[in-house]
Design an enzyme around this catalytic site. Structure first.
Site, PDB file in Angstrom:
ATOM      1  N   ASP A 438     -10.367   2.910  -9.049  1.00 23.49           N
ATOM      2  CA  ASP A 438      -9.603   3.754  -8.120  1.00 23.49           C
ATOM      3  C   ASP A 438     -10.397   4.987  -7.711  1.00 23.49           C
ATOM      4  OD1 ASP A 438      -7.360   4.553  -6.659  1.00 23.49           O
ATOM      5  OD2 ASP A 438      -5.975   4.060  -8.285  1.00 23.49           O
ATOM      6  N   ASP A 495      -1.008   1.199  -0.871  1.00 26.76           N
ATOM      7  CA  ASP A 495      -0.010   1.488  -1.904  1.00 26.76           C
ATOM      8  C   ASP A 495       1.382   1.095  -1.430  1.00 26.76           C
ATOM      9  OD1 ASP A 495      -1.609   2.334  -3.939  1.00 26.76           O
ATOM     10  OD2 ASP A 495      -1.238   4.477  -3.671  1.00 26.76           O
TER      11      ASP A 495
HETATM   12  C1  GLA Z   1      -3.400   5.140  -7.002  1.00 26.21           C
HETATM   13  C2  GLA Z   1      -3.384   3.646  -6.756  1.00 26.21           C
HETATM   14  C3  GLA Z   1      -2.165   3.034  -7.395  1.00 26.21           C
HETATM   15  C4  GLA Z   1      -2.162   3.340  -8.868  1.00 26.21           C
HETATM   16  C5  GLA Z   1      -2.238   4.846  -9.081  1.00 26.21           C
HETATM   17  C6  GLA Z   1      -2.413   5.201 -10.544  1.00 26.21           C
HETATM   18  O1  GLA Z   1      -2.386   5.776  -6.304  1.00 26.21           O
HETATM   19  O2  GLA Z   1      -3.459   3.374  -5.398  1.00 26.21           O
HETATM   20  O3  GLA Z   1      -2.156   1.640  -7.184  1.00 26.21           O
HETATM   21  O4  GLA Z   1      -3.223   2.695  -9.504  1.00 26.21           O
HETATM   22  O5  GLA Z   1      -3.334   5.419  -8.377  1.00 26.21           O
HETATM   23  O6  GLA Z   1      -2.467   6.549 -10.751  1.00 26.21           O
END
Ligand code: GLA
Length: 693
Positions: A438, A495
């Site tokens: 990420d 997301d």
């Molecule tokens: C980001 C990612 C999510 C998740 C969160 C965890 O927002 O896009 O899918 O993994 O971080 O903190």
């Protein structure tokens, strides 16, 4: 003397000409030319007239338009020497290397100690050009701008489609006309970013998904980039892509990332399919087949990790058909929320007193692979790492934080070594098959070495753990491009698990991305990012259009929901071998409420089409949906896979509601399929099988 070169295949030709040893210019880019075409004639025939009020010769839109030739638009290079003096080289031909559709050209200007190299190739399997430029200097210089090989686009292609977006709404397309002047996108976020996918499609106002001409571009780089689409005062047009302005460090060697480009005579789909195939066959390496069904626990538990709960969730996910379990954020340091611990990549003993092994053993005993979340480039001030190495951060101390976090300076070898060691300790001592990588904030400075550093770390980890797949996530789709895809096997597209939003995002992302890399999850009934409640059929089939996964607490599903999800997952597993290799072709629909696509198998002998009704239609009757990409002379058996979901309010008798039909490809592509009436926020799934002649 005029030197000429022709790169081409059966779809397209690109002809370059170099006059009087100057930089080469593209004198033709379009449909494939006959072998017999005389390139000298083309080079001469491309010369445009001069009239009053102009200089006596039109400076060419060369592969790097030069200020020294009085080029009337944005130049391909902007550089200064150590004393700050602007460099305006006039390059001349040095050498060439040619092998099939690969061509390298070297130019130099001895007076300022510069040489410029172009590497141009056409991958015939996918009909995609890959174009790179490299500048070398004898002395240290500052380069603010170096364009990848610059391509002209014709005056008849009057529109451009470019990309913006935001968190939970990636790949938004904007279609705008060319006008005198430059359209400049300088992405200064230091990452690919939700708002700046580095792509551009130049086309006609009449170009649709299925018909018309298109010139499509993608810059394969995960740092900030700059795009210039310019109409010169004389009407000629050029497209430039390169790293973000002033993001390269002072030095002697400067290189662009590859610019991928293609000409399509088959609408936007013609270009989309080439990008998709190129990602599958040339960019992504070592992707596991068959693509495993994901389970990701983020929206089920967030930071609240409890071993028993996770085990129970894993049991249920496996029953539903999941094959890979990804443990998301919250397993390390003291990470109980998003204010701390990034940088401390050791297992949290209060959540996992016996380490991760008990959970991993449980997951693997269920036949699933274990995956784990990292955000390696980031650090919280509340972390052991920051307390020990406050000097490891990128940018000034007083910078604005993003999600309460700072960014590590990935150009530093000690930073990369620390991260490699921390990650290796987990990956090397556990049965881990997958890393979700990420990157949850923009950078405080635009800086190409940061991206080079990230690439180097992933490459090192990939070499050390070749069996581990990597996913690129950046608050959803903030880092999606061919540069990151060269080192990862999946992207977290967004997301947003809202199926309606996903339909739109997936549809537009398919202009570049194949299904096999595009993660799509069935989220909770009550969507966490949009607040909407969407039925299971719509959610499940939407995810089944790409690389399928689940991301809700599966224990909360009703029996009906679980049955539906299991059935769609079984369908996906039965079809994934060909679906994950299929071309995604976007369908043109007259009803703007419908988002539709067809996925055609590589062999052409089967397809699946999906027509999502995203809102109530303005007109009362569903209009036939015209398919594309089929053999007009072949005969297909058509099934409405989810016909049992047709509601009682569909009172008529469209044939597909009751039985399969057998029709020609010609009929399917010209008249189209008449579907039953249905509720908004539902989807029709259609399968087609080519019958033997
Ligand atoms: C980001 C990612 C999510 C998740 C969160 C965890 O927002 O896009 O899918 O993994 O971080 O903190």
């Amino acid at each position: 003397m005029i030197r000429t070169w022709h790169l081409g295949d059966r779809h397209q030709s690109l002809v370059l000409a170099c006059r009087n040893a100057g930089l080469p210019e593209v004198v033709y880019w379009g449909p494939a030319l006959p072998e017999s075409e005389n390139l000298q004639v083309l080079a001469k025939a491309a010369v445009m007239d001069v009239t009053g009020g102009m200089v006596d010769e039109n400076a060419p839109i060369s592969l790097n338009p030069e200020a020294s030739r009085t080029f009337p638009g944005q130049t391909g290079l902007s550089a200064r020497d150590a004393a700050g003096k602007v460099l305006a080289p006039r390059f001349s031909f040095q050498s060439e290397e040619r092998a099939g559709n690969e061509l390298s050209l070297v130019y130099s200007d001895e007076s300022c100690g510069l040489s410029l190299r172009f590497d141009l190739s056409l991958t015939e399997a996918t009909s995609l050009f890959k174009l790179k430029a490299q500048l070398q200097s004898q002395e240290d210089i500052v380069v603010d701008w170096l364009a990848a090989p610059v391509l002209p686009v014709p005056a008849y292609a009057d529109e451009m489609i470019e990309f913006s977006g935001r968190w939970c709404s990636e790949f938004l397309t904007n279609r705008l006309p060319f006008a005198p002047g430059a359209r400049v996108r300088d992405n200064r976020t230091g990452r690919t970013d939700h708002a700046h996918f580095p792509g551009l499609i130049v086309c006609n106002p009449t170009t649709s998904n299925t018909a018309g001409e298109a010139f499509a571009f993608h810059y394969g780089w995960s740092g900030g980039h700059r795009m210039v689409a310019e109409e010169l005062a004389d009407g000629r047009r050029q497209v430039q892509f390169g790293h973000a302005f002033a993001s390269l460090p002072t030095g002697t060697l400067f290189a662009t990332a590859p610019l991928y480009a293609t000409y399509s005579a088959d609408g936007l789909n013609g270009a989309a399919v080439r990008f998709q195939r190129h990602v599958r066959s040339q960019i992504v390496k070592d992707a596991r087949t068959p693509r495993p069904v994901h389970y990701n626990c983020w929206e089920a538990v967030y930071f609240d990790h409890k071993l028993d709960e996770l085990k129970a969730i894993a049991d249920r996910a496996a029953e539903l058909g999941a094959e890979r379990f990804v443990l998301d954020d919250g397993w390390f340091g003291k990470r109980d929320d998003d204010t701390s611990s990034l940088g401390d990549w050791t297992i949290d003993p209060s959540k996992y007193p016996d380490g991760l092994t008990p959970l991993i053993d449980h997951i693997t005993s269920l036949g699933m692979e274990f995956g784990i979340w990292y955000e390696p480039e980031m650090v919280n001030e509340d972390s052991g790492l920051y307390r020990a190495h406050p000097d490891w951060i990128l940018g000034p101390e007083d910078q604005t934080r993003g999600r309460q976090q700072l960014v590590l300076d990935m150009a530093r070898e000690d930073v990369r070594k620390y991260l490699f060691d921390q990650m290796s300790a987990v990956l090397g001592n556990h049965a881990v098959g997958y890393v979700k990588w990420d990157h949850n904030r923009v950078l405080p400075v635009v800086d190409a070495p940061q991206t080079e550093g990230v690439y180097a770390l992933i490459d090192q980890l990939r070499r050390a753990f070749p069996h581990v797949e990597f996913e690129s996530c950046s608050s959803g789709g903030g880092r999606i491009d061919f540069g990151i895809l060269e080192r990862t096997q999946r992207v977290w597209l967004s997301d947003s698990n809202d199926a309606l939003e996903r339909q739109r995002i997936q549809h537009d992302a398919a202009l570049f991305l194949p299904a096999s890399v595009t993660g799509s999850h069935v989220g909770p009934r009550h969507c966490h990012t949009s607040g909407r409640v969407i039925g299971m059929s719509m959610r499940a089939w939407t995810a089944a259009q790409r690389h399928l996964g689940f991301e809700m607490d599966p224990r909360e599903l009703t029996d009906d929901e679980a049955r539906m999800l299991k059935a769609v997952t079984d369908w996906w597993k039965a079809n994934r071998d060909w679906l994950m290799q299929a071309d995604i072709l976007r369908l043109d629909t007259i009803d703007p409420a419908i988002i539709a696509e067809i996925q055609v198998a590589e062999t052409g002998d089967r397809f699946a089409a999906f027509a999502a009704l995203t809102r109530p239609s303005d007109q009362i009757l569903p209009h036939p949906i015209r398919l594309t990409g089929l053999d007009p002379d072949a005969v297909y058996k058509i099934t409405l896979t989810n016909r049992d979901e047709t509601p009682g309010l569909s009172r008529g008798a469209p044939l597909l509601k009751y039985q399969d039909l057998t029709v020609s490809g010609r009929y399917l592509m010209s008249h189209g399929l008449t579907l039953p009436w249905r509720f908004p926020e539902t989807i029709c799934v259609i399968e087609g099988q080519r019958l033997p002649n």
